[in-house]
Design a protein around this motif. Structure first.
Motif, short mmCIF file in Angstrom:
data_model
loop_
_atom_site.label_atom_id
_atom_site.label_comp_id
_atom_site.label_asym_id
_atom_site.label_seq_id
_atom_site.Cartn_x
_atom_site.Cartn_y
_atom_site.Cartn_z
N LYS A 121 -71.25 -76.55 9.93
CA LYS A 121 -70.34 -77.68 9.66
C LYS A 121 -70.07 -77.71 8.17
O LYS A 121 -70.98 -77.49 7.37
N LEU A 122 -68.82 -77.97 7.82
CA LEU A 122 -68.49 -78.14 6.40
C LEU A 122 -67.51 -79.30 6.25
O LEU A 122 -66.80 -79.67 7.20
N GLU A 123 -67.52 -79.89 5.06
CA GLU A 123 -66.72 -81.10 4.80
C GLU A 123 -65.39 -80.74 4.15
O GLU A 123 -65.34 -79.88 3.26
N GLY A 124 -64.32 -81.41 4.61
CA GLY A 124 -63.01 -81.21 3.99
C GLY A 124 -61.96 -80.90 5.03
O GLY A 124 -62.26 -80.29 6.05
N GLY A 125 -60.71 -81.28 4.73
CA GLY A 125 -59.61 -81.08 5.66
C GLY A 125 -58.65 -80.02 5.16
O GLY A 125 -58.96 -78.83 5.17
N VAL A 126 -57.48 -80.47 4.67
CA VAL A 126 -56.44 -79.54 4.22
C VAL A 126 -57.00 -78.55 3.20
O VAL A 126 -56.76 -77.34 3.28
N THR A 127 -57.82 -79.04 2.27
CA THR A 127 -58.32 -78.16 1.19
C THR A 127 -59.28 -77.10 1.71
O THR A 127 -59.47 -76.08 1.06
N VAL A 133 -66.91 -73.10 13.47
CA VAL A 133 -66.97 -74.17 12.46
C VAL A 133 -66.68 -75.53 13.09
O VAL A 133 -65.68 -75.71 13.79
N MET A 134 -67.58 -76.47 12.82
CA MET A 134 -67.32 -77.89 13.08
C MET A 134 -66.83 -78.46 11.75
O MET A 134 -67.51 -78.28 10.72
N ALA A 135 -65.67 -79.09 11.76
CA ALA A 135 -65.14 -79.68 10.52
C ALA A 135 -65.67 -81.11 10.37
O ALA A 135 -66.23 -81.68 11.31
N HIS A 136 -65.49 -81.69 9.20
CA HIS A 136 -65.96 -83.06 8.92
C HIS A 136 -64.96 -83.69 7.95
O HIS A 136 -64.82 -83.22 6.82
N ILE A 137 -64.25 -84.71 8.43
CA ILE A 137 -63.21 -85.35 7.60
C ILE A 137 -63.42 -86.86 7.60
O ILE A 137 -64.31 -87.38 8.26
N MET A 161 -54.85 -88.00 8.84
CA MET A 161 -54.23 -87.34 10.01
C MET A 161 -53.89 -85.89 9.67
O MET A 161 -54.11 -84.98 10.47
N ALA A 162 -53.38 -85.66 8.44
CA ALA A 162 -53.04 -84.28 8.03
C ALA A 162 -54.31 -83.43 7.97
O ALA A 162 -54.29 -82.25 8.37
N ASP A 163 -55.40 -84.02 7.50
CA ASP A 163 -56.68 -83.27 7.47
C ASP A 163 -57.09 -82.86 8.89
O ASP A 163 -57.52 -81.74 9.12
N ALA A 164 -56.95 -83.81 9.83
CA ALA A 164 -57.36 -83.53 11.22
C ALA A 164 -56.53 -82.37 11.79
O ALA A 164 -57.08 -81.44 12.39
N GLY A 194 -58.76 -73.53 13.20
CA GLY A 194 -59.65 -72.91 14.18
C GLY A 194 -60.99 -73.60 14.39
O GLY A 194 -61.86 -73.07 15.10
N ALA A 195 -61.19 -74.79 13.77
CA ALA A 195 -62.45 -75.52 14.01
C ALA A 195 -62.57 -75.82 15.51
O ALA A 195 -61.56 -76.09 16.17
N PHE A 196 -63.80 -75.77 16.06
CA PHE A 196 -63.95 -76.03 17.50
C PHE A 196 -64.19 -77.51 17.77
O PHE A 196 -64.12 -77.96 18.92
N SER A 197 -64.45 -78.29 16.72
CA SER A 197 -64.58 -79.74 16.86
C SER A 197 -64.54 -80.33 15.45
O SER A 197 -64.62 -79.58 14.46
N VAL A 198 -64.43 -81.66 15.38
CA VAL A 198 -64.33 -82.28 14.05
C VAL A 198 -65.05 -83.63 14.05
O VAL A 198 -64.87 -84.43 14.96
N VAL A 199 -65.89 -83.82 13.03
CA VAL A 199 -66.54 -85.12 12.83
C VAL A 199 -65.57 -86.03 12.09
O VAL A 199 -64.98 -85.62 11.08
#
Ligand code: KIV
Length: 275
Positions: free
Chosen positions: A118-124, A139-143, A169-172, A179-184
């Motif tokens: 898991k890593l933190e950040g959206g568009v960037t 990768v699990m994303a975290h926004i 919303m843009a980050d999501a 390609g993240a498989f899920s997002v926090v």
């Protein structure tokens, strides 16, 4: 599920498929015994960088190192059977370049046996997520509120109110597309969290977000009442282990001082050699 039932370990694609199924139950864990308690009840176990605050007394997550994550990740892996294991990439281990992120993600997976990072950040962070997923690292994303960014966010504030809504919303959308498989979703307003959950094809895992998310996550020490330094609004304490633990330590100290512990049942009889 009974403790003897055959347990098949969940994978990132199983979790992705749960978008249309039951809510995804997620908790953090940092030790083998805690992981073992979760086997029959939890879908995803996150070795969160919250370990720095709840186990190591750090003021925030910024001081957490790769070595700390590897140590706790390996301990959690030894305890898990069915849940999928995700491990946090600590601050400073992935932001500089996708290549650096790959090197550190590969080390985390190799040394701990984690199924995903898991890593933190959206568009960037979208390019980095794309780089990792193209190279076999789920990768699990975290926004929303990203605790590693408290110094630029100005504290642990709700993210995505008013004008800021479009950014979250843009980050999501960016992490899904990468390609993240899920997002926090952390500390995003309820309506926005529901909107993101509807807009994405990958599961959203909420913390201080909405009951409408595809799953929920809490820091285990928070929900057990073990970490009592502070309690965010989104935490519900399902236990009182902090109070119970201190009570037990006090009782032990009293009994040692009164010489009532150890009792006869805790000591060993002598065998005196015959003369
Ligand atoms: O580090 C952590 O425990 C987390 C969760 C709170 C999502 O990132």
């Amino acid at each position: 599920m009974s403790a003897t039932a055959k347990q098949v370990a969940l994978t990132p694609s199983n979790i992705r498929d749960m978008k249309t199924g039951d809510p995804i139950v997620t908790l953090t864990a940092y030790t083998t015994p805690m992981a073992q308690m979760m086997n029959d009840h939890v879908d995803v176990v996150l070795v969160g960088d919250s370990v720095g605050m709840v186990l190591h007394g750090l003021p925030d997550t910024l001081g957490v190192t790769m070595d700390m994550m590897c140590l706790h990740g390996a301990a959690v892996r030894r305890g898990l059977t069915r849940p999928m294991m995700v491990i946090d990439m600590p601050f400073g281990s992935y932001e500089e370049s996708p290549a650096e992120a790959f090197r550190n993600a590969a080390r985390l997976m190799r040394e701990t046996g984690a199924d995903a990072v898991k890593l933190e950040g959206g568009v960037t962070m979208a390019d980095t997520i794309r780089f990792l997923t193209a190279r076999s690292i789920p990768v699990m994303a975290h926004i929303g509120l990203t605790p590693q960014a408290i110094n630029t966010l100005g504290g642990y504030k709700v993210q995505g109110r008013g004008e800021d809504r479009a950014r979250v919303m843009a980050d999501a959308k960016a992490v899904e597309e990468a390609g993240a498989f899920s997002v926090v979703l952390e500390k995003t307003p309820e309506g926005l969290s529901d909107e993101i959950t509807k807009a994405l094809s990958i599961p959203t895992i909420g913390i201080g977000a909405s009951a409408g998310c595809d799953g929920q996550v809490l820091v285990v020490d928070d929900m057990l009442g073990l970490f009592t330094a502070f309690k965010p609004k989104f935490v519900k304490r399902f236990g009182t282990l902090g109070v119970d633990g201190e009570g037990a330590i006090k009782a032990y100290a009293n009994e040692v001082r009164a010489r009532s512990f150890p009792g006869p049942e805790h000591v060993f009889a002598d065998e005196v050699p015959k003369k």
